[in-house]
Design a protein around this motif. Sequence first.
Motif, PDB file in Angstrom:
ATOM      1  N   LEU A  55       0.832  -1.211   0.000  1.00 46.48           N
ATOM      2  CA  LEU A  55       0.000   0.000   0.000  1.00 46.48           C
ATOM      3  C   LEU A  55       0.863   1.257   0.000  1.00 46.48           C
ATOM      4  O   LEU A  55       0.564   2.231  -0.702  1.00 46.48           O
ATOM      5  CB  LEU A  55      -0.938  -0.009   1.199  1.00 46.48           C
ATOM      6  CG  LEU A  55      -2.060  -1.061   1.149  1.00 46.48           C
ATOM      7  CD1 LEU A  55      -2.737  -1.189   2.504  1.00 46.48           C
ATOM      8  CD2 LEU A  55      -3.079  -0.699   0.073  1.00 46.48           C
ATOM      9  N   HIS A  56       1.936   1.235   0.775  1.00 47.76           N
ATOM     10  CA  HIS A  56       2.833   2.392   0.811  1.00 47.76           C
ATOM     11  C   HIS A  56       3.554   2.584  -0.524  1.00 47.76           C
ATOM     12  O   HIS A  56       3.866   3.714  -0.911  1.00 47.76           O
ATOM     13  CB  HIS A  56       3.847   2.234   1.939  1.00 47.76           C
ATOM     14  CG  HIS A  56       3.241   2.459   3.296  1.00 47.76           C
ATOM     15  ND1 HIS A  56       3.970   2.455   4.459  1.00 47.76           N
ATOM     16  CD2 HIS A  56       1.959   2.703   3.679  1.00 47.76           C
ATOM     17  CE1 HIS A  56       3.173   2.673   5.489  1.00 47.76           C
ATOM     18  NE2 HIS A  56       1.946   2.824   5.033  1.00 47.76           N
ATOM     19  N   GLU A 111      -6.764   4.054   5.331  1.00 51.20           N
ATOM     20  CA  GLU A 111      -5.829   4.789   6.186  1.00 51.20           C
ATOM     21  C   GLU A 111      -4.412   4.742   5.618  1.00 51.20           C
ATOM     22  O   GLU A 111      -3.693   5.751   5.621  1.00 51.20           O
ATOM     23  CB  GLU A 111      -5.842   4.205   7.593  1.00 51.20           C
ATOM     24  CG  GLU A 111      -7.113   4.509   8.372  1.00 51.20           C
ATOM     25  CD  GLU A 111      -7.146   3.809   9.720  1.00 51.20           C
ATOM     26  OE1 GLU A 111      -6.253   2.965   9.965  1.00 51.20           O
ATOM     27  OE2 GLU A 111      -8.062   4.098  10.518  1.00 51.20           O
ATOM     28  N   GLN A 112      -3.994   3.573   5.149  1.00 49.66           N
ATOM     29  CA  GLN A 112      -2.636   3.420   4.637  1.00 49.66           C
ATOM     30  C   GLN A 112      -2.426   4.171   3.325  1.00 49.66           C
ATOM     31  O   GLN A 112      -1.325   4.649   3.056  1.00 49.66           O
ATOM     32  CB  GLN A 112      -2.313   1.932   4.444  1.00 49.66           C
ATOM     33  CG  GLN A 112      -2.286   1.115   5.721  1.00 49.66           C
ATOM     34  CD  GLN A 112      -1.271   1.635   6.722  1.00 49.66           C
ATOM     35  OE1 GLN A 112      -0.097   1.819   6.407  1.00 49.66           O
ATOM     36  NE2 GLN A 112      -1.714   1.888   7.951  1.00 49.66           N
ATOM     37  N   LEU A 113      -3.488   4.285   2.530  1.00 45.81           N
ATOM     38  CA  LEU A 113      -3.365   5.012   1.268  1.00 45.81           C
ATOM     39  C   LEU A 113      -3.436   6.521   1.480  1.00 45.81           C
ATOM     40  O   LEU A 113      -2.966   7.295   0.644  1.00 45.81           O
ATOM     41  CB  LEU A 113      -4.450   4.566   0.287  1.00 45.81           C
ATOM     42  CG  LEU A 113      -4.306   3.141  -0.248  1.00 45.81           C
ATOM     43  CD1 LEU A 113      -5.484   2.793  -1.155  1.00 45.81           C
ATOM     44  CD2 LEU A 113      -2.992   2.966  -1.000  1.00 45.81           C
ATOM     45  N   VAL A 138      -5.885   8.636   1.389  1.00 43.46           N
ATOM     46  CA  VAL A 138      -6.762   9.404   0.512  1.00 43.46           C
ATOM     47  C   VAL A 138      -8.152   8.774   0.567  1.00 43.46           C
ATOM     48  O   VAL A 138      -8.280   7.566   0.781  1.00 43.46           O
ATOM     49  CB  VAL A 138      -6.216   9.419  -0.947  1.00 43.46           C
ATOM     50  CG1 VAL A 138      -6.145   8.018  -1.514  1.00 43.46           C
ATOM     51  CG2 VAL A 138      -7.054  10.316  -1.840  1.00 43.46           C
ATOM     52  N   GLU A 139      -9.175   9.611   0.399  1.00 45.81           N
ATOM     53  CA  GLU A 139     -10.549   9.107   0.457  1.00 45.81           C
ATOM     54  C   GLU A 139     -10.907   8.420  -0.860  1.00 45.81           C
ATOM     55  O   GLU A 139     -11.684   8.921  -1.675  1.00 45.81           O
ATOM     56  CB  GLU A 139     -11.513  10.252   0.767  1.00 45.81           C
ATOM     57  CG  GLU A 139     -11.327  10.819   2.168  1.00 45.81           C
ATOM     58  CD  GLU A 139     -12.355  11.878   2.495  1.00 45.81           C
ATOM     59  OE1 GLU A 139     -13.164  12.235   1.614  1.00 45.81           O
ATOM     60  OE2 GLU A 139     -12.338  12.362   3.642  1.00 45.81           O
ATOM     61  N   VAL A 140     -10.346   7.260  -1.040  1.00 52.57           N
ATOM     62  CA  VAL A 140     -10.518   6.504  -2.275  1.00 52.57           C
ATOM     63  C   VAL A 140     -11.556   5.399  -2.045  1.00 52.57           C
ATOM     64  O   VAL A 140     -11.647   4.834  -0.953  1.00 52.57           O
ATOM     65  CB  VAL A 140      -9.162   5.902  -2.712  1.00 52.57           C
ATOM     66  CG1 VAL A 140      -8.660   4.880  -1.701  1.00 52.57           C
ATOM     67  CG2 VAL A 140      -9.233   5.292  -4.094  1.00 52.57           C
ATOM     68  N   PRO A 141     -12.386   5.089  -3.052  1.00 56.97           N
ATOM     69  CA  PRO A 141     -13.351   4.005  -2.887  1.00 56.97           C
ATOM     70  C   PRO A 141     -12.654   2.644  -2.836  1.00 56.97           C
ATOM     71  O   PRO A 141     -11.823   2.332  -3.695  1.00 56.97           O
ATOM     72  CB  PRO A 141     -14.236   4.122  -4.127  1.00 56.97           C
ATOM     73  CG  PRO A 141     -13.418   4.842  -5.136  1.00 56.97           C
ATOM     74  CD  PRO A 141     -12.536   5.771  -4.351  1.00 56.97           C
ATOM     75  N   VAL A 142     -12.985   1.880  -1.809  1.00 59.61           N
ATOM     76  CA  VAL A 142     -12.396   0.545  -1.640  1.00 59.61           C
ATOM     77  C   VAL A 142     -13.511  -0.487  -1.572  1.00 59.61           C
ATOM     78  O   VAL A 142     -14.470  -0.331  -0.812  1.00 59.61           O
ATOM     79  CB  VAL A 142     -11.537   0.462  -0.359  1.00 59.61           C
ATOM     80  CG1 VAL A 142     -10.957  -0.948  -0.207  1.00 59.61           C
ATOM     81  CG2 VAL A 142     -10.425   1.486  -0.382  1.00 59.61           C
ATOM     82  N   ILE A 143     -13.390  -1.513  -2.370  1.00 53.96           N
ATOM     83  CA  ILE A 143     -14.284  -2.661  -2.324  1.00 53.96           C
ATOM     84  C   ILE A 143     -13.460  -3.866  -1.895  1.00 53.96           C
ATOM     85  O   ILE A 143     -12.401  -4.137  -2.465  1.00 53.96           O
ATOM     86  CB  ILE A 143     -14.931  -2.960  -3.690  1.00 53.96           C
ATOM     87  CG1 ILE A 143     -15.772  -1.780  -4.171  1.00 53.96           C
ATOM     88  CG2 ILE A 143     -15.763  -4.245  -3.611  1.00 53.96           C
ATOM     89  CD1 ILE A 143     -17.022  -1.530  -3.381  1.00 53.96           C
ATOM     90  N   ARG A 144     -13.940  -4.549  -0.879  1.00 56.11           N
ATOM     91  CA  ARG A 144     -13.243  -5.758  -0.434  1.00 56.11           C
ATOM     92  C   ARG A 144     -13.964  -6.966  -1.007  1.00 56.11           C
ATOM     93  O   ARG A 144     -15.197  -7.065  -0.952  1.00 56.11           O
ATOM     94  CB  ARG A 144     -13.236  -5.803   1.089  1.00 56.11           C
ATOM     95  CG  ARG A 144     -12.386  -6.925   1.669  1.00 56.11           C
ATOM     96  CD  ARG A 144     -12.240  -6.744   3.160  1.00 56.11           C
ATOM     97  NE  ARG A 144     -11.965  -7.995   3.836  1.00 56.11           N
ATOM     98  CZ  ARG A 144     -12.118  -8.210   5.121  1.00 56.11           C
ATOM     99  NH1 ARG A 144     -12.554  -7.221   5.890  1.00 56.11           N
ATOM    100  NH2 ARG A 144     -11.848  -9.373   5.657  1.00 56.11           N
ATOM    101  N   ALA A 145     -13.221  -7.904  -1.572  1.00 56.86           N
ATOM    102  CA  ALA A 145     -13.814  -9.073  -2.220  1.00 56.86           C
ATOM    103  C   ALA A 145     -13.129 -10.348  -1.752  1.00 56.86           C
ATOM    104  O   ALA A 145     -11.955 -10.343  -1.410  1.00 56.86           O
ATOM    105  CB  ALA A 145     -13.695  -8.950  -3.733  1.00 56.86           C
ATOM    106  N   MET A 146     -13.885 -11.429  -1.730  1.00 60.53           N
ATOM    107  CA  MET A 146     -13.312 -12.733  -1.435  1.00 60.53           C
ATOM    108  C   MET A 146     -13.767 -13.719  -2.506  1.00 60.53           C
ATOM    109  O   MET A 146     -14.814 -14.343  -2.410  1.00 60.53           O
ATOM    110  CB  MET A 146     -13.749 -13.206  -0.043  1.00 60.53           C
ATOM    111  CG  MET A 146     -13.160 -14.566   0.362  1.00 60.53           C
ATOM    112  SD  MET A 146     -11.371 -14.763   0.033  1.00 60.53           S
ATOM    113  CE  MET A 146     -10.685 -13.466   1.070  1.00 60.53           C
TER     114      MET A 146
END
Length: 278
Positions: A83-84, A110-112, A114-122
């Motif tokens: 991420l960093h 938090e690690q990125l 920026v208020e970026v859209p994140v979708i978590r998938a499995m």
Amino acid sequence: MKMVNKIAFIGAGSMAEAIITGILNKGVIKPHQVYITNKDNQERLDRLNIIYHVPCMNDKKEVMKEADIVILSVKPKDAQEALHSIRPFVKKEQLIVSVLAGISTEFIEEQLGVEVPVIRAMPNTSAAIGHSATAVAKGKHARKEHLENAISLFQTIGTTTVVEEEDLHAVTGLSGSGPAYIYYLVEAMEDAAQQAGLQKEISKELIVQTLVGAAEMLKTTQETPSALRKKITSPGGTTQAGIETLEKYKYQEALIECIKNAKARSVELGKLFEQTNP
């Protein structure tokens, strides 16, 4: 799925390859639109480039440049470093899709920084043949259209179900790891067939078709697994003898504990990782 010009994969392991195989086989995106990078395994990148003809490189800036979707597919222990490494190149308009077991969308956000859209998938590795069972959940900055794009992406490699993020731990233990449980079952069936004197080629064909047929019955009929089992379990018959043996060895109890422990490990991985990597 909304028009996608470029997908960037951060991580080049088996799950990334399964997803890449699936989406390329479906023809929803061309090889030149899929960029891949990883931590430091150049041999792995070279292999994927040869097999799939996709751009593979260590230049994170180039991989991230103008990517509509960024798929995080590294090992959980490498998440913070990954991420960093891409943080300077993330844009608010990019959709971040994470397939990292146990790692929350909040931590990724938090690690990125920026208020970026994140979708978590499995998903699971059956994505490679278009039969993944994938569950998705959205982070706090993801909107309906982001979720719909993620659903469309994963529907190209199987089925997609929307869940709450807290339920993804259970999904990980159930369908994320599920194919391994089936393969483990097949290993035992093959060993039993060999001990019974059946040739390997014959037993494999019979076992695979038995699994396919049972899955289709579950999928196409309205009957419960219990009802279907009872239909082929005649009193005093061969199937009953087999089921009684499974009961003796607590087959169902073992499988239930298996899924519970896999879920617990997903929870543990998230907590341990996020506590040690604030």
